[in-house]
Each structure stands twice: as C-alpha cells, then as structure tokens.
Write a protein that holds these residues in place. Sequence first.
Motif, PDB file in Angstrom:
ATOM      1  N   THR A  31       0.796  -1.212   0.000  1.00  0.00           N
ATOM      2  CA  THR A  31       0.000   0.000   0.000  1.00  0.00           C
ATOM      3  C   THR A  31       0.834   1.271   0.000  1.00  0.00           C
ATOM      4  OG1 THR A  31      -0.184  -0.360   2.341  1.00  0.00           O
ATOM      5  CG2 THR A  31      -2.047  -0.991   1.007  1.00  0.00           C
TER       6      THR A  31
ATOM      7  N   PHE B 295      -7.748  -3.029  10.176  1.00  0.00           N
ATOM      8  CA  PHE B 295      -8.871  -2.384   9.505  1.00  0.00           C
ATOM      9  C   PHE B 295      -8.535  -0.944   9.119  1.00  0.00           C
ATOM     10  CE2 PHE B 295     -12.861  -0.242   8.981  1.00  0.00           C
ATOM     11  CZ  PHE B 295     -13.656  -1.190   8.365  1.00  0.00           C
TER      12      PHE B 295
ATOM     13  N   ILE C  30      -5.769  -0.590   6.416  1.00  0.00           N
ATOM     14  CA  ILE C  30      -6.258  -0.885   5.076  1.00  0.00           C
ATOM     15  C   ILE C  30      -7.022   0.291   4.495  1.00  0.00           C
ATOM     16  CG2 ILE C  30      -8.064  -2.184   3.893  1.00  0.00           C
ATOM     17  CD1 ILE C  30      -7.087  -4.650   5.134  1.00  0.00           C
ATOM     18  N   HIS C  31      -7.856   0.898   5.341  1.00  0.00           N
ATOM     19  CA  HIS C  31      -8.768   1.899   4.798  1.00  0.00           C
ATOM     20  C   HIS C  31      -8.163   3.287   4.629  1.00  0.00           C
ATOM     21  CE1 HIS C  31     -11.751  -1.214   5.569  1.00  0.00           C
ATOM     22  NE2 HIS C  31     -12.472  -0.603   4.667  1.00  0.00           N
TER      23      HIS C  31
ATOM     24  N   GLY D 289      -8.868   2.709  -3.590  1.00  0.00           N
ATOM     25  CA  GLY D 289      -9.712   1.681  -2.987  1.00  0.00           C
ATOM     26  C   GLY D 289     -10.029   0.551  -3.938  1.00  0.00           C
TER      27      GLY D 289
ATOM     28  N   ARG E 132      -6.999  -5.067  -3.541  1.00  0.00           N
ATOM     29  CA  ARG E 132      -7.728  -4.332  -2.506  1.00  0.00           C
ATOM     30  C   ARG E 132      -9.028  -5.028  -2.126  1.00  0.00           C
ATOM     31  NH1 ARG E 132      -5.015   0.633  -2.930  1.00  0.00           N
ATOM     32  NH2 ARG E 132      -2.932  -0.208  -3.015  1.00  0.00           N
TER      33      ARG E 132
ATOM     34  N   TYR F 243     -10.630  -5.989   0.506  1.00  0.00           N
ATOM     35  CA  TYR F 243     -10.528  -5.788   1.962  1.00  0.00           C
ATOM     36  C   TYR F 243     -11.026  -6.968   2.792  1.00  0.00           C
ATOM     37  CZ  TYR F 243      -9.688  -0.847   0.840  1.00  0.00           C
ATOM     38  OH  TYR F 243      -9.190   0.319   0.355  1.00  0.00           O
TER      39      TYR F 243
ATOM     40  N   LEU G 221      -8.541  -8.843   5.517  1.00  0.00           N
ATOM     41  CA  LEU G 221      -8.841  -8.792   6.950  1.00  0.00           C
ATOM     42  C   LEU G 221      -9.063 -10.194   7.501  1.00  0.00           C
ATOM     43  CD1 LEU G 221     -11.165  -5.674   6.991  1.00  0.00           C
ATOM     44  CD2 LEU G 221      -8.890  -5.883   7.991  1.00  0.00           C
TER      45      LEU G 221
END
Lengths: 295, 316
Positions: A152, B24, B27-28, B33, B279, B281, B285
């Motif tokens: 990322t 969490f 990642i965000h 995205g 991505r 998610y 997770l």
Amino acid sequence: MAVQPSTTIVPEEVPDSSLGTSRAVHLFFRNPMAWVGIIGIVLIVLFSFVGPLFYHVSPLATNVTDLLAPPSAHHLLGTDDLGRDYLSRMMYGGRLSLIVGFSAAIASMIIGVTYGLISGLVGGWLDNFLMRVIDILLSIPTLFLLLFLDVTFQPSPLELIFVLAITSWFGVTRLVRSEVLSIKQRDYVEASRAFGANNFHIMIKELLPNVMGTVMVATTFQIAGAIITIATLSFLGLGLPPPEPNWGTMLSDSMSYMYENTWWLIYPPGIALLWTVLSINFISEALRGAIDSRF
Amino acid sequence: MLVYTLRRLLQAIPSLFFLALLSFFLIHIVPGGPAQSLLGQHSTPARIAAINRSLGLNKPLYVQFGIWLWHLVHGNFGYSYTFDQPVLQVIGTYLPHTLELVSVAIVLAHLLAVFLGTVQGYYQGRWFDHVITTITFFLWSMPVFWLGVLFVMIFAVDLGWFPSGGISSPNGPGGFGSFIMHATLPITVLVLSTVASWARFMRSSLMDAMVQDYVRTARSKGLSEFMVLFKHALKNSLLPIITLFGLSIPGLFGGALVIELIFNYPGIGLLTWNAAFQRDYPIILATVMIVGVLTVLGNLLADLLYGLVDPRITYR
C-alpha cells in the motif's frame, strides 16, 4: 511454579562485568568462528563499498546490444535482461541491502533495549501494561503486516528501515527485561540507589553495561533477520524500489529467465546473501560462546 | 487448568481486537480503494462512487469498522469483492492447501529435528555431529526464498522431476499422486528451512539433559544406554521443542506465504497476496485475523503442552 506465558527465557546469572568483559573479548577473538565471520563481513563490505571505486561501470546503464550476455572479459559477471553490467549491480545491490539491514537492526535494538530497560526497572503496573502491549504486538503476523504495508505505501529505503524496525523489536525487549529483573536485585544496584542515583542513572550506568552481552548477541540476530526480511520483501516485488539494484530484486528478476540457463543471474545474488548471513551467524555463534563461557 | 485456559482465551480478546482495529484502519487509510481496482480502466468518479455506495465504503470509517466487527463476532467474514463469493467460502477452498503444507512440514521437521538433534547431542563432537552441525548452520543462514529458487532450478528446471509450481497438471496423476507431485518441493523447502533451528535447539537441550543428576542416577542403576537416552534424557530434553512447536506457527505461515508465491501454490498466502493487490478488503482482513487467532492459539498450546509434559508446572 507458575507458567510464564510464552516466555521460556530464564535469566542467567550475569557476572560482574569488570573482569568478565576482557575475558569475553579474549575468548571471542580466540574462536576461529569469529575470524571466519569477521573476514566474511569485511570482504562483502569491501566488495559492495570499495569495489565500485575500482570497477567503473554503471549499474544502471542499459545496453540493447548486450542483453543476457554470459560472463566475459568485458562483463565479468555477464549482463541482465536490459544489458546492465551484473557485477556492478551486485556491488551496488550489496550497498543497499547492507545499509538497510544494519540500520533497521540498530533502530529496532534501540527501541527494544530502551523499552525493556524501562519495563524491567520500573516494574509494577507500568511493567504489566508494557508487557501486555508486547503480547498484543506479538500476535500480529509480521510478514502479513509488512506485505500489506509495502503493497500500500511502496516505501522509500528510509521508510522501509522504519517499518522493519517497528515490527522486529519485541523479542529483544523480552530478553532485556528478563535480564533486568534479575540484575536489579543485585547489591550494586541497591548501593547505587542508596547513594541517591535516579532511575535514569541506574539504567545507563548499572543495567546497560550488564545486559550488553545479551544485547550484542541479539543485535547479530537482528541484523541477519533484517537483511533476510528486506531481501525477501524485495524478492516478492515489494521492499526496495527499482531501478537501484538490490540482491532480492535481482534474484526475482532472474527467475523469469530460469529456463534459459542464465546461471550467472541466479546464483550470485543468492550466494552473496547466504555469504553475508552466514558471516553474521558465525560472529553471533562466537559471541554466544564467549559470553556463555564466562560462568 | 481449565480456568487457566479460559483466562488465557479471555486475555486474547483484547489482542485480537487490537489486531482487528489496526489492520482495519491501516487498510482503509490507504489511497486507491477496491472500486479503482475492480473497474480498472473503466473507472469514472461516478462509477467509483456507485461501487463505494454498494460496498458500504462511503460510510464513516468507524461505522464501517463497527459493522464489520459486528458481523465478525457473528462468524460472518463478509463478501469478497473479487471472487463474488462469501469470504468464508473462498478461504474454505484456499486454507486447506496451506494447512496440508504446514501440517506435513511441521510433523516431518519435528521428527527430523528430534532425530538429528538427539544423535548429535549424544555423539557430541564426533564426525556425525560435525557434519550435521555444518549442514544445519548453512540451512539456518539460508533465506527461505533462495532455498525455494534453488529447488525450482535443480529439481524442476534442470532435472524435471517435479512440476515447477501449481497444484494440478492437466495430464498428470490425480488425487494423492498429484499431491505428492506438487507438494513435495514446497514441503521439502519448508521442512529444510525450519529443521535447522529446531535441530540446533534439540542438540543443546539433549546435551544439557545428559549431564543432569537424573541421567547419572539412571546410569548408576545399571540401565542400558538406550534406556538412559530414551527414557530419561530424551523425554526431558523434548520440553523446549514442544514450546517451540506452538511459537513457530506464525513463522511457518510466513514461510508458507513465501513458498506458495514461489511455487504458485494456491494457499492462504497466495490468496492474501492477490487480495492485497486487488484491494479485496474482506479477504485481507479475514486472513490476517485467521493467522492472528492461530498465533494466539499457538502460544496457548505451547504453554499448555509445556505443563502437560512437565508435572512441576502448575497453572494459576
């Protein structure tokens, strides 16, 4: 006896440092393993840092007429898929791998030792709290976290050092803390305290010299670990960004040409990595021998 | 012991909560995205907004976290964006492959390490000890991925004995034969990369045990060397190895990740890898949480097993 949750490190009796240190140094340098390791490291450092001073070929200059050329008088280690000189890339790749590995290890040692010293010395609720934090951090799968951070953020070398450091200091902390717990009961620490020394003074003057042996051995582990981790990440296409070479990326690039028998691309970075880690482990082994045999 | 186990499990809850929170939010907060990677070159701001709305990604982050956590504690890991399947179903097809690799590797590595370490420790200083010490020292210093590359080079490319990757071949044998063909190289690499440190550990552990009083007592009772070694020394020196077993679980999964990537083996590592790039998610997770839970359980298992084999330990 109660179970110590997931710690099996039993603090050894640490002897008074004044006499022990010179003996340990003596024992260390009498061990042939120490010399094998030291010579190995010196050679790889000379290769990476002094080599380019004598071998004036750019690691980045491409040459379309000389793609995937095997070793020759012109290119001592051949060229890669963009016609770049491989020996030069090996040298510069070593620089980056070594600098990042050493820096990350030193940074993680600084965090780990400081945290361990404070936790062990202050004790009480603070120690309890700090150790619970460690338990939480230890349950994080490091490689998954690194993978994620790298995908990322695509870090620069400096950021990578930071990321490697903050994900690798927990083990050191536990080691240092468990030693501090036994050292701080000693008479000389009590005496120092009776003379009015504060925690900071005790930490620097009394505890640190006495955990130095453990710290040095742990440092060698950290350096070897960091060099492997950085190479692994780069091999996976994360970690250190191109076009500057590093051994991990070079190895993964060479895998594309595996079926074309380009052995000069695959073996050198792997052997250089093994050489480096092996040398560090030799030093580590000799250090452990020297420190353990003090009692 | 039951109380102890329960208390440890309770203590694991804040750890796992923190892990969930950390992964969490990490990642965000990252730019780019899933909508971007789902749409690829067809992305327009309006389409991205529409996808974000349908995935619930337009809500405030803490609300999203709350919803995700609420589903998680009810055993619902969500829905994968890229597979268009429930996450549990996706993991159900990938995780067994990793478990096959890791479990076979753990068993083989332990057997090998205990055998090597015991013989080495017993015949300390003889030629066998020197040879194995040298080999394990090399293996110990060997990066897993370099070992993997070497194995692909030698056994798949040069000798052609095994396929260089994947889990099935179109005209190869099926069933167990296929597993042997495709899993032998990855498992061997996994075993070799872990056996070194365990054998070293076992060796020093056995050497410690051999000089203990109970070994001298056993010898003076007139027991055969075989009985002294296996009944007295070996049993006690297995203790640290058993602890290592639990503690090695996260490392094994990390190693398996690298190996799955090299051998293109469709396990949870490869899944996480692809999910990170796309991505996805919910998948990322879920795998992080699963490995986190396994790590916590591994630590607990280490402590429980330790007490099981060492009666001097009581649980509080």
